[in-house]
Design an enzyme around this catalytic site. Structure first.
Site, PDB file in Angstrom:
ATOM      1  CB  SER B  14      -0.827   0.060   1.125  1.00  0.00           C
ATOM      2  OG  SER B  14      -0.008   0.042   2.372  1.00  0.00           O
ATOM      3  CB  CYS B  76       0.576  -4.920   1.423  1.00  0.00           C
ATOM      4  SG  CYS B  76      -1.107  -4.294   2.088  1.00  0.00           S
ATOM      5  CD  GLU B 155       4.599   6.077   6.545  1.00  0.00           C
ATOM      6  OE1 GLU B 155       4.124   6.989   6.482  1.00  0.00           O
ATOM      7  OE2 GLU B 155       4.204   4.801   6.015  1.00  0.00           O
ATOM      8  CG  HIS B 189       5.548   0.649   8.184  1.00  0.00           C
ATOM      9  ND1 HIS B 189       4.414   0.546   7.303  1.00  0.00           N
ATOM     10  CD2 HIS B 189       5.944   2.118   7.980  1.00  0.00           C
ATOM     11  CE1 HIS B 189       4.409   1.387   6.311  1.00  0.00           C
ATOM     12  NE2 HIS B 189       5.164   2.671   6.753  1.00  0.00           N
TER      13      HIS B 189
END
Lengths: 273, 273
Positions: B14, B76, B155, B189
Protein backbone atom coordinates in the site's frame (compact mmCIF):
# COMPACT_ATOMS: atom_id res chain seq x y z
CA UNK A 1 -34.67 29.94 -6.54
CA UNK A 2 -37.00 29.24 -3.65
CA UNK A 3 -35.02 28.73 -0.48
CA UNK A 4 -36.09 26.07 1.99
CA UNK A 5 -34.74 27.48 5.26
CA UNK A 6 -35.26 24.17 6.99
CA UNK A 7 -33.20 22.24 4.45
CA UNK A 8 -30.00 20.73 5.90
CA UNK A 9 -26.48 22.05 5.62
CA UNK A 10 -24.14 19.66 3.78
CA UNK A 11 -20.73 19.10 5.42
CA UNK A 12 -18.01 16.96 3.92
CA UNK A 13 -14.49 15.78 4.69
CA UNK A 14 -12.03 13.17 3.47
CA UNK A 15 -12.92 11.12 6.55
CA UNK A 16 -13.73 11.61 10.19
CA UNK A 17 -11.78 14.78 11.00
CA UNK A 18 -14.54 17.02 9.65
CA UNK A 19 -16.76 15.89 12.50
CA UNK A 20 -15.03 18.55 14.59
CA UNK A 21 -16.56 21.08 12.19
CA UNK A 22 -19.98 19.40 12.31
CA UNK A 23 -19.71 19.49 16.12
CA UNK A 24 -19.18 23.26 16.11
CA UNK A 25 -22.15 23.77 13.78
CA UNK A 26 -24.29 21.66 16.15
CA UNK A 27 -23.13 23.76 19.11
CA UNK A 28 -23.34 27.18 17.52
CA UNK A 29 -26.28 26.75 15.13
CA UNK A 30 -28.44 24.25 17.00
CA UNK A 31 -31.45 24.86 14.78
CA UNK A 32 -29.68 23.67 11.64
CA UNK A 33 -30.01 20.17 10.21
CA UNK A 34 -26.81 18.55 8.91
CA UNK A 35 -26.02 15.93 6.28
CA UNK A 36 -22.40 14.81 6.78
CA UNK A 37 -20.36 12.88 4.25
CA UNK A 38 -16.95 11.34 5.12
CA UNK A 39 -15.00 9.97 2.17
CA UNK A 40 -13.50 7.12 4.22
CA UNK A 41 -12.82 4.94 1.16
CA UNK A 42 -10.53 7.53 -0.41
CA UNK A 43 -8.93 9.10 2.67
CA UNK A 44 -6.38 10.72 2.92
CA UNK A 45 -6.72 13.57 0.43
CA UNK A 46 -3.39 15.19 1.45
CA UNK A 47 -1.26 13.12 -0.91
CA UNK A 48 -3.53 13.41 -3.98
CA UNK A 49 -3.41 15.83 -6.90
CA UNK A 50 -5.58 18.93 -7.33
CA UNK A 51 -7.35 17.38 -10.32
CA UNK A 52 -8.32 14.32 -8.26
CA UNK A 53 -9.54 16.38 -5.31
CA UNK A 54 -11.70 18.58 -7.56
CA UNK A 55 -13.27 15.44 -9.07
CA UNK A 56 -13.93 13.93 -5.64
CA UNK A 57 -15.42 17.20 -4.37
CA UNK A 58 -17.76 17.45 -7.36
CA UNK A 59 -18.99 13.89 -6.77
CA UNK A 60 -19.64 14.60 -3.11
CA UNK A 61 -21.43 17.88 -3.85
CA UNK A 62 -23.57 16.01 -6.38
CA UNK A 63 -24.52 13.53 -3.65
CA UNK A 64 -25.17 16.27 -1.07
CA UNK A 65 -27.40 18.21 -3.50
CA UNK A 66 -29.48 15.07 -3.95
CA UNK A 67 -30.01 15.33 -0.19
CA UNK A 68 -31.45 18.83 -0.84
CA UNK A 69 -28.84 20.77 1.13
CA UNK A 70 -29.16 24.57 1.21
CA UNK A 71 -25.42 25.26 1.71
CA UNK A 72 -22.15 23.30 1.70
CA UNK A 73 -19.24 23.38 4.15
CA UNK A 74 -15.96 21.87 2.95
CA UNK A 75 -14.70 20.62 6.31
CA UNK A 76 -11.39 19.38 4.89
CA UNK A 77 -8.25 21.45 4.55
CA UNK A 78 -7.00 19.76 1.39
CA UNK A 79 -10.35 20.00 -0.42
CA UNK A 80 -10.71 23.62 0.71
CA UNK A 81 -7.24 24.35 -0.64
CA UNK A 82 -7.67 22.59 -3.99
CA UNK A 83 -11.38 22.66 -4.85
CA UNK A 84 -13.18 25.53 -3.09
CA UNK A 85 -12.72 28.20 -5.77
CA UNK A 86 -13.68 25.82 -8.60
CA UNK A 87 -16.79 24.31 -7.05
CA UNK A 88 -17.98 27.62 -5.56
CA UNK A 89 -18.14 29.09 -9.06
CA UNK A 90 -20.18 26.09 -10.27
CA UNK A 91 -22.83 26.12 -7.53
CA UNK A 92 -25.99 28.16 -6.99
CA UNK A 93 -25.90 27.53 -3.23
CA UNK A 94 -23.32 28.94 -0.78
CA UNK A 95 -20.09 26.93 -0.41
CA UNK A 96 -17.54 27.73 2.31
CA UNK A 97 -14.24 26.16 3.35
CA UNK A 98 -12.25 25.84 6.56
CA UNK A 99 -9.04 27.52 5.39
CA UNK A 100 -10.55 30.89 4.50
CA UNK A 101 -12.48 31.07 7.78
CA UNK A 102 -9.39 30.26 9.87
CA UNK A 103 -7.15 32.63 7.93
CA UNK A 104 -9.58 35.56 8.32
CA UNK A 105 -9.66 35.26 12.09
CA UNK A 106 -5.91 34.70 12.40
CA UNK A 107 -5.22 37.83 10.35
CA UNK A 108 -7.58 39.84 12.54
CA UNK A 109 -6.20 38.72 15.91
CA UNK A 110 -2.43 38.74 15.31
CA UNK A 111 -0.62 41.74 16.80
CA UNK A 112 2.94 41.06 15.66
CA UNK A 113 1.99 39.68 12.22
CA UNK A 114 3.74 36.39 12.89
CA UNK A 115 1.34 33.45 12.44
CA UNK A 116 2.12 29.74 12.82
CA UNK A 117 0.23 26.98 11.01
CA UNK A 118 0.29 23.29 11.88
CA UNK A 119 -1.25 20.59 9.68
CA UNK A 120 -0.56 17.51 7.61
CA UNK A 121 2.47 17.40 5.33
CA UNK A 122 0.17 17.98 2.35
CA UNK A 123 -1.47 21.09 3.78
CA UNK A 124 1.75 22.64 5.06
CA UNK A 125 3.61 21.78 1.84
CA UNK A 126 0.90 23.48 -0.24
CA UNK A 127 1.52 26.86 1.43
CA UNK A 128 -2.21 27.55 1.09
CA UNK A 129 -2.60 29.34 4.44
CA UNK A 130 0.21 31.73 3.55
CA UNK A 131 -1.54 32.50 0.25
CA UNK A 132 -4.79 33.48 2.00
CA UNK A 133 -3.06 35.30 4.87
CA UNK A 134 -0.81 37.38 2.64
CA UNK A 135 -3.79 38.37 0.51
CA UNK A 136 -5.49 39.61 3.67
CA UNK A 137 -2.36 41.40 4.92
CA UNK A 138 0.96 41.34 3.05
CA UNK A 139 2.87 42.20 6.25
CA UNK A 140 2.06 38.79 7.74
CA UNK A 141 4.83 36.17 8.05
CA UNK A 142 3.62 32.56 8.10
CA UNK A 143 5.62 29.74 9.70
CA UNK A 144 4.35 26.22 8.93
CA UNK A 145 5.10 22.91 10.68
CA UNK A 146 3.75 19.49 9.68
CA UNK A 147 2.74 17.28 12.64
CA UNK A 148 2.12 13.81 11.11
CA UNK A 149 1.57 11.97 14.42
CA UNK A 150 -1.23 14.25 15.63
CA UNK A 151 -3.95 12.59 13.48
CA UNK A 152 -3.19 8.99 14.58
CA UNK A 153 -2.83 10.16 18.21
CA UNK A 154 -6.25 11.85 18.03
CA UNK A 155 -7.77 8.76 16.39
CA UNK A 156 -6.33 6.58 19.17
CA UNK A 157 -8.18 8.83 21.61
CA UNK A 158 -4.91 9.83 23.33
CA UNK A 159 -6.03 13.43 23.46
CA UNK A 160 -4.90 14.05 27.06
CA UNK A 161 -1.86 11.86 27.40
CA UNK A 162 1.81 12.21 28.37
CA UNK A 163 2.87 10.60 25.06
CA UNK A 164 0.92 13.24 23.11
CA UNK A 165 2.44 16.00 25.24
CA UNK A 166 5.97 14.74 24.43
CA UNK A 167 5.19 14.53 20.72
CA UNK A 168 3.70 18.04 20.79
CA UNK A 169 6.77 19.38 22.62
CA UNK A 170 9.02 17.93 19.96
CA UNK A 171 6.92 19.16 17.01
CA UNK A 172 6.33 22.64 18.40
CA UNK A 173 9.82 23.30 19.73
CA UNK A 174 11.00 25.22 16.65
CA UNK A 175 7.69 27.07 16.30
CA UNK A 176 8.01 28.34 19.89
CA UNK A 177 11.31 30.01 18.96
CA UNK A 178 9.68 31.85 16.06
CA UNK A 179 7.94 34.46 18.24
CA UNK A 180 4.48 33.79 16.76
CA UNK A 181 1.46 35.18 18.62
CA UNK A 182 -1.19 33.18 16.71
CA UNK A 183 -1.33 29.50 15.73
CA UNK A 184 -3.84 28.06 13.24
CA UNK A 185 -4.90 24.44 13.89
CA UNK A 186 -4.73 23.65 10.17
CA UNK A 187 -6.09 20.10 10.30
CA UNK A 188 -9.60 19.13 11.31
CA UNK A 189 -8.35 16.57 13.86
CA UNK A 190 -6.23 19.05 15.79
CA UNK A 191 -9.00 20.71 17.84
CA UNK A 192 -9.19 17.34 19.66
CA UNK A 193 -5.61 18.00 20.88
CA UNK A 194 -6.28 21.66 21.61
CA UNK A 195 -5.56 21.63 25.33
CA UNK A 196 -2.23 19.82 24.88
CA UNK A 197 -1.19 22.19 22.09
CA UNK A 198 -2.25 25.22 24.17
CA UNK A 199 -0.27 24.00 27.18
CA UNK A 200 2.87 23.42 25.10
CA UNK A 201 2.64 26.76 23.26
CA UNK A 202 1.92 28.75 26.43
CA UNK A 203 -0.27 31.77 27.18
CA UNK A 204 1.36 34.13 24.71
CA UNK A 205 0.00 32.29 21.67
CA UNK A 206 -3.62 32.49 20.60
CA UNK A 207 -4.90 29.25 19.01
CA UNK A 208 -7.27 29.63 16.07
CA UNK A 209 -9.69 26.74 15.63
CA UNK A 210 -11.01 26.92 12.04
CA UNK A 211 -13.81 24.46 12.93
CA UNK A 212 -15.31 27.02 15.31
CA UNK A 213 -14.68 29.95 12.99
CA UNK A 214 -16.28 28.08 10.07
CA UNK A 215 -19.45 27.50 12.10
CA UNK A 216 -19.64 31.24 12.91
CA UNK A 217 -18.96 32.13 9.26
CA UNK A 218 -21.72 29.76 8.16
CA UNK A 219 -24.13 31.42 10.59
CA UNK A 220 -23.25 34.90 9.28
CA UNK A 221 -23.63 33.77 5.67
CA UNK A 222 -27.00 32.07 6.21
CA UNK A 223 -28.27 35.12 8.08
CA UNK A 224 -27.08 37.49 5.35
CA UNK A 225 -28.89 35.44 2.70
CA UNK A 226 -31.97 35.03 4.90
CA UNK A 227 -31.46 31.27 4.94
CA UNK A 228 -31.18 30.59 8.68
CA UNK A 229 -33.45 27.77 9.81
CA UNK A 230 -36.73 28.96 11.28
CA UNK A 231 -36.03 26.63 14.18
CA UNK A 232 -39.19 24.64 13.75
CA UNK A 233 -37.47 21.28 13.26
CA UNK A 234 -39.36 18.54 15.06
CA UNK A 235 -36.74 15.78 14.83
CA UNK A 236 -34.83 14.80 17.98
CA UNK A 237 -31.65 14.14 16.03
CA UNK A 238 -31.63 16.18 12.81
CA UNK A 239 -28.24 14.85 11.70
CA UNK A 240 -27.52 12.24 9.06
CA UNK A 241 -24.12 10.64 8.40
CA UNK A 242 -22.86 9.01 5.21
CA UNK A 243 -19.49 7.45 4.44
CA UNK A 244 -17.87 5.73 1.45
CA UNK A 245 -16.39 2.82 3.46
CA UNK A 246 -16.40 0.99 6.81
CA UNK A 247 -19.30 2.74 8.50
CA UNK A 248 -18.72 1.00 11.87
CA UNK A 249 -15.35 2.55 12.62
CA UNK A 250 -16.72 5.95 11.66
CA UNK A 251 -19.66 5.53 13.99
CA UNK A 252 -17.36 4.66 16.89
CA UNK A 253 -15.26 7.77 16.36
CA UNK A 254 -18.34 9.95 15.86
CA UNK A 255 -19.79 8.73 19.14
CA UNK A 256 -16.54 9.52 20.93
CA UNK A 257 -16.45 13.17 19.87
CA UNK A 258 -20.08 14.19 19.35
CA UNK A 259 -22.48 14.87 22.19
CA UNK A 260 -25.00 12.51 20.57
CA UNK A 261 -25.29 8.82 19.95
CA UNK A 262 -24.74 8.33 16.23
CA UNK A 263 -26.48 5.05 15.83
CA UNK A 264 -26.86 4.92 12.09
CA UNK A 265 -24.23 5.74 9.50
CA UNK A 266 -24.93 4.79 5.95
CA UNK A 267 -22.34 3.61 3.45
CA UNK A 268 -22.84 4.83 -0.11
CA UNK A 269 -20.95 4.26 -3.36
CA UNK A 270 -19.55 7.73 -4.02
CA UNK A 271 -17.91 6.67 -7.30
CA UNK A 272 -21.40 6.54 -8.82
CA UNK A 273 -21.91 10.29 -8.40
CA UNK B 1 4.18 -20.99 -20.66
CA UNK B 2 7.81 -20.23 -21.33
CA UNK B 3 9.48 -18.98 -18.17
CA UNK B 4 12.02 -16.20 -18.35
CA UNK B 5 14.15 -16.91 -15.29
CA UNK B 6 15.75 -13.50 -15.49
CA UNK B 7 12.41 -11.70 -15.44
CA UNK B 8 11.91 -9.56 -12.32
CA UNK B 9 9.87 -10.40 -9.25
CA UNK B 10 6.97 -8.00 -8.68
CA UNK B 11 6.56 -6.74 -5.12
CA UNK B 12 3.74 -4.46 -4.01
CA UNK B 13 2.47 -2.72 -0.92
CA UNK B 14 0.00 0.00 0.00
CA UNK B 15 2.97 2.34 0.38
CA UNK B 16 6.49 2.24 1.67
CA UNK B 17 6.28 -0.49 4.33
CA UNK B 18 6.74 -3.27 1.78
CA UNK B 19 10.26 -2.01 1.21
CA UNK B 20 11.22 -4.08 4.28
CA UNK B 21 10.17 -7.14 2.25
CA UNK B 22 12.02 -5.93 -0.86
CA UNK B 23 15.07 -5.41 1.36
CA UNK B 24 14.99 -9.03 2.53
CA UNK B 25 14.63 -10.28 -1.07
CA UNK B 26 17.66 -8.17 -2.06
CA UNK B 27 19.67 -9.63 0.85
CA UNK B 28 18.60 -13.25 0.50
CA UNK B 29 18.11 -13.57 -3.27
CA UNK B 30 20.70 -11.16 -4.63
CA UNK B 31 20.43 -12.54 -8.16
CA UNK B 32 16.77 -11.58 -8.53
CA UNK B 33 15.54 -8.41 -10.21
CA UNK B 34 12.68 -6.56 -8.52
CA UNK B 35 9.91 -4.26 -9.71
CA UNK B 36 8.38 -2.58 -6.66
CA UNK B 37 5.06 -0.75 -6.62
CA UNK B 38 3.94 1.36 -3.64
CA UNK B 39 0.33 2.57 -3.76
CA UNK B 40 1.16 5.85 -2.05
CA UNK B 41 -1.89 7.64 -3.50
CA UNK B 42 -4.34 5.25 -1.85
CA UNK B 43 -2.48 4.36 1.35
CA UNK B 44 -3.58 3.25 3.95
CA UNK B 45 -5.29 -0.02 3.05
CA UNK B 46 -5.96 -0.99 6.69
CA UNK B 47 -9.18 0.98 6.98
CA UNK B 48 -10.67 -0.04 3.63
CA UNK B 49 -13.08 -2.85 2.79
CA UNK B 50 -12.20 -6.21 1.28
CA UNK B 51 -13.98 -5.34 -1.98
CA UNK B 52 -11.90 -2.16 -2.36
CA UNK B 53 -8.61 -3.95 -1.58
CA UNK B 54 -9.31 -6.72 -4.11
CA UNK B 55 -9.98 -4.09 -6.79
CA UNK B 56 -6.76 -2.22 -5.95
CA UNK B 57 -4.72 -5.45 -5.93
CA UNK B 58 -6.04 -6.44 -9.35
CA UNK B 59 -5.06 -3.05 -10.79
CA UNK B 60 -1.54 -3.35 -9.36
CA UNK B 61 -1.07 -6.92 -10.62
CA UNK B 62 -2.21 -5.74 -14.05
CA UNK B 63 0.51 -3.08 -13.94
CA UNK B 64 3.19 -5.51 -12.67
CA UNK B 65 2.38 -8.04 -15.37
CA UNK B 66 2.93 -5.32 -17.96
CA UNK B 67 6.42 -5.14 -16.46
CA UNK B 68 6.81 -8.86 -17.33
CA UNK B 69 7.23 -10.11 -13.76
CA UNK B 70 7.65 -13.86 -13.24
CA UNK B 71 6.13 -13.93 -9.73
CA UNK B 72 4.33 -11.57 -7.39
CA UNK B 73 4.90 -10.92 -3.69
CA UNK B 74 2.07 -9.15 -1.86
CA UNK B 75 4.21 -7.28 0.67
CA UNK B 76 1.20 -5.81 2.45
CA UNK B 77 -0.64 -7.53 5.27
CA UNK B 78 -4.05 -6.05 4.48
CA UNK B 79 -3.84 -6.99 0.81
CA UNK B 80 -2.54 -10.47 1.74
CA UNK B 81 -5.45 -10.88 4.15
CA UNK B 82 -8.15 -9.63 1.81
CA UNK B 83 -6.96 -10.32 -1.73
CA UNK B 84 -4.38 -13.16 -1.83
CA UNK B 85 -6.79 -16.08 -2.30
CA UNK B 86 -8.81 -14.26 -4.95
CA UNK B 87 -5.93 -12.98 -7.08
CA UNK B 88 -3.89 -16.19 -6.72
CA UNK B 89 -6.74 -18.12 -8.34
CA UNK B 90 -6.83 -15.63 -11.23
CA UNK B 91 -3.11 -15.67 -12.07
CA UNK B 92 -0.90 -18.04 -14.08
CA UNK B 93 2.26 -16.93 -12.24
CA UNK B 94 3.06 -17.63 -8.55
CA UNK B 95 1.61 -15.15 -6.04
CA UNK B 96 2.65 -15.24 -2.39
CA UNK B 97 1.72 -13.09 0.60
CA UNK B 98 3.44 -12.08 3.81
CA UNK B 99 0.83 -13.55 6.18
CA UNK B 100 1.18 -17.19 5.11
CA UNK B 101 4.98 -17.07 5.30
CA UNK B 102 4.97 -15.55 8.80
CA UNK B 103 2.31 -17.95 10.08
CA UNK B 104 4.23 -21.02 8.90
CA UNK B 105 7.36 -20.07 10.80
CA UNK B 106 5.49 -18.97 13.92
CA UNK B 107 3.67 -22.33 14.03
CA UNK B 108 6.97 -24.18 13.72
CA UNK B 109 8.86 -22.27 16.44
CA UNK B 110 6.24 -21.93 19.18
CA UNK B 111 6.67 -24.34 22.10
CA UNK B 112 3.64 -23.42 24.22
CA UNK B 113 1.25 -22.87 21.28
CA UNK B 114 0.52 -19.31 22.36
CA UNK B 115 1.29 -16.86 19.55
CA UNK B 116 0.83 -13.09 19.60
CA UNK B 117 0.21 -10.97 16.49
CA UNK B 118 0.56 -7.21 16.20
CA UNK B 119 -0.60 -5.20 13.17
CA UNK B 120 -2.97 -2.52 11.92
CA UNK B 121 -6.59 -2.52 13.04
CA UNK B 122 -7.63 -3.94 9.67
CA UNK B 123 -5.22 -6.88 9.85
CA UNK B 124 -5.91 -7.73 13.48
CA UNK B 125 -9.68 -7.26 13.07
CA UNK B 126 -9.68 -9.66 10.11
CA UNK B 127 -8.39 -12.53 12.30
CA UNK B 128 -6.47 -13.74 9.26
CA UNK B 129 -3.37 -14.88 11.17
CA UNK B 130 -5.49 -17.03 13.48
CA UNK B 131 -7.14 -18.59 10.42
CA UNK B 132 -3.78 -19.63 8.93
CA UNK B 133 -2.24 -20.65 12.28
CA UNK B 134 -5.17 -22.82 13.34
CA UNK B 135 -5.13 -24.53 9.95
CA UNK B 136 -1.47 -25.38 10.57
CA UNK B 137 -2.07 -26.50 14.16
CA UNK B 138 -5.51 -26.39 15.83
CA UNK B 139 -3.90 -26.36 19.31
CA UNK B 140 -2.51 -22.87 18.72
CA UNK B 141 -4.07 -19.92 20.57
CA UNK B 142 -3.65 -16.55 18.85
CA UNK B 143 -3.75 -13.23 20.71
CA UNK B 144 -3.94 -10.14 18.50
CA UNK B 145 -3.26 -6.50 19.32
CA UNK B 146 -3.60 -3.55 16.92
CA UNK B 147 -0.81 -0.95 17.21
CA UNK B 148 -2.00 1.97 15.03
CA UNK B 149 0.76 4.41 16.03
CA UNK B 150 3.65 2.14 15.02
CA UNK B 151 3.36 2.97 11.30
CA UNK B 152 3.43 6.77 11.67
CA UNK B 153 6.22 6.45 14.26
CA UNK B 154 8.30 4.37 11.82
CA UNK B 155 7.57 6.83 9.01
CA UNK B 156 8.69 9.72 11.21
CA UNK B 157 11.97 7.83 11.61
CA UNK B 158 11.51 7.60 15.40
CA UNK B 159 12.63 3.98 15.38
CA UNK B 160 14.90 4.27 18.43
CA UNK B 161 13.16 6.86 20.53
CA UNK B 162 11.80 7.19 24.08
CA UNK B 163 8.34 8.13 22.70
CA UNK B 164 8.23 4.92 20.65
CA UNK B 165 9.33 2.88 23.69
CA UNK B 166 6.47 4.34 25.75
CA UNK B 167 3.94 3.66 23.02
CA UNK B 168 5.25 0.09 22.67
CA UNK B 169 5.05 -0.45 26.44
CA UNK B 170 1.41 0.65 26.42
CA UNK B 171 0.42 -1.41 23.38
CA UNK B 172 2.25 -4.56 24.47
CA UNK B 173 1.33 -4.49 28.18
CA UNK B 174 -1.65 -6.85 27.84
CA UNK B 175 0.18 -9.11 25.41
CA UNK B 176 3.00 -9.57 27.92
CA UNK B 177 0.50 -10.97 30.43
CA UNK B 178 -0.71 -13.57 27.94
CA UNK B 179 2.30 -15.88 28.27
CA UNK B 180 3.02 -15.96 24.54
CA UNK B 181 6.40 -17.33 23.40
CA UNK B 182 6.19 -16.10 19.79
CA UNK B 183 5.16 -12.72 18.35
CA UNK B 184 4.45 -12.11 14.66
CA UNK B 185 5.32 -8.61 13.39
CA UNK B 186 2.11 -8.49 11.34
CA UNK B 187 2.72 -5.19 9.53
CA UNK B 188 5.51 -4.47 7.08
CA UNK B 189 6.64 -1.35 8.93
CA UNK B 190 7.18 -3.15 12.22
CA UNK B 191 10.59 -4.71 11.46
CA UNK B 192 11.87 -1.12 11.59
CA UNK B 193 10.81 -1.04 15.27
CA UNK B 194 12.11 -4.54 15.93
CA UNK B 195 14.70 -3.66 18.57
CA UNK B 196 12.20 -1.57 20.59
CA UNK B 197 9.57 -4.32 20.41
CA UNK B 198 12.14 -6.98 21.37
CA UNK B 199 13.30 -4.93 24.35
CA UNK B 200 9.72 -4.40 25.60
CA UNK B 201 8.71 -8.04 25.13
CA UNK B 202 11.86 -9.45 26.74
CA UNK B 203 14.03 -12.49 26.02
CA UNK B 204 11.30 -15.11 26.44
CA UNK B 205 9.45 -14.09 23.28
CA UNK B 206 10.69 -14.96 19.81
CA UNK B 207 9.87 -12.29 17.20
CA UNK B 208 8.85 -13.53 13.75
CA UNK B 209 9.63 -11.13 10.90
CA UNK B 210 7.41 -12.12 7.93
CA UNK B 211 9.50 -9.93 5.59
CA UNK B 212 12.48 -12.26 6.09
CA UNK B 213 10.36 -15.41 5.98
CA UNK B 214 8.65 -14.26 2.77
CA UNK B 215 12.02 -13.81 1.04
CA UNK B 216 13.01 -17.37 2.03
CA UNK B 217 9.60 -18.71 0.89
CA UNK B 218 9.98 -16.92 -2.45
CA UNK B 219 13.39 -18.53 -2.91
CA UNK B 220 12.00 -22.01 -2.17
CA UNK B 221 9.06 -21.48 -4.55
CA UNK B 222 11.20 -20.19 -7.42
CA UNK B 223 13.61 -23.08 -6.96
CA UNK B 224 10.80 -25.64 -6.89
CA UNK B 225 9.39 -24.26 -10.15
CA UNK B 226 12.84 -23.97 -11.71
CA UNK B 227 12.37 -20.21 -11.96
CA UNK B 228 15.38 -18.96 -9.99
CA UNK B 229 17.38 -16.35 -11.83
CA UNK B 230 20.38 -17.80 -13.66
CA UNK B 231 22.41 -15.04 -12.02
CA UNK B 232 23.58 -13.58 -15.27
CA UNK B 233 22.12 -10.12 -14.71
CA UNK B 234 24.54 -7.44 -15.86
CA UNK B 235 22.82 -4.42 -14.29
CA UNK B 236 24.45 -2.76 -11.28
CA UNK B 237 21.07 -1.93 -9.75
CA UNK B 238 18.42 -4.36 -10.99
CA UNK B 239 15.63 -2.74 -8.99
CA UNK B 240 12.87 -0.45 -10.27
CA UNK B 241 10.46 1.50 -8.07
CA UNK B 242 7.02 2.82 -8.98
CA UNK B 243 4.50 4.72 -6.86
CA UNK B 244 1.04 6.18 -7.42
CA UNK B 245 1.81 9.57 -5.84
CA UNK B 246 4.48 11.80 -4.30
CA UNK B 247 7.56 9.98 -5.52
CA UNK B 248 10.01 12.23 -3.63
CA UNK B 249 8.87 11.26 -0.15
CA UNK B 250 9.01 7.60 -1.13
CA UNK B 251 12.55 7.95 -2.44
CA UNK B 252 13.69 9.57 0.82
CA UNK B 253 12.26 6.74 2.88
CA UNK B 254 13.63 4.09 0.52
CA UNK B 255 17.10 5.57 0.80
CA UNK B 256 16.86 5.52 4.59
CA UNK B 257 16.09 1.79 4.81
CA UNK B 258 17.68 0.20 1.72
CA UNK B 259 21.41 -0.41 1.35
CA UNK B 260 21.31 1.31 -2.06
CA UNK B 261 20.79 4.81 -3.34
CA UNK B 262 17.32 4.82 -4.94
CA UNK B 263 17.76 7.76 -7.24
CA UNK B 264 14.80 7.25 -9.53
CA UNK B 265 11.23 6.44 -8.55
CA UNK B 266 8.55 6.75 -11.18
CA UNK B 267 5.02 7.92 -10.54
CA UNK B 268 2.28 6.14 -12.50
CA UNK B 269 -1.50 6.53 -12.68
CA UNK B 270 -2.68 3.26 -11.12
CA UNK B 271 -6.38 4.09 -11.61
CA UNK B 272 -5.85 3.49 -15.35
CA UNK B 273 -5.05 -0.19 -14.79
Amino acid sequence: MKIDRDAPVGVFDSGIGGLTVAREIMRNLPSEKIVYFGDTARVPYGSKSKETIVRYSRQIIHFLKEQQVKAIVIACNTASAFALDTVKAEQDIPVIGVIEAGAKVAASVTRNHRIGVIGTEGTIGSGIHAKYLKKLDPKITVIGRPCPLFVPLAEEGWTHDPVTTQVAERYLEDLKKENIDTLILGCTHYPLLRSTIAQVMGDGVRLVNPAYETALELGRLLKEKDMLSAGTIQEDFPYRFFVSDLADKFTGFANSILPYDVSMTKKIDIEKY
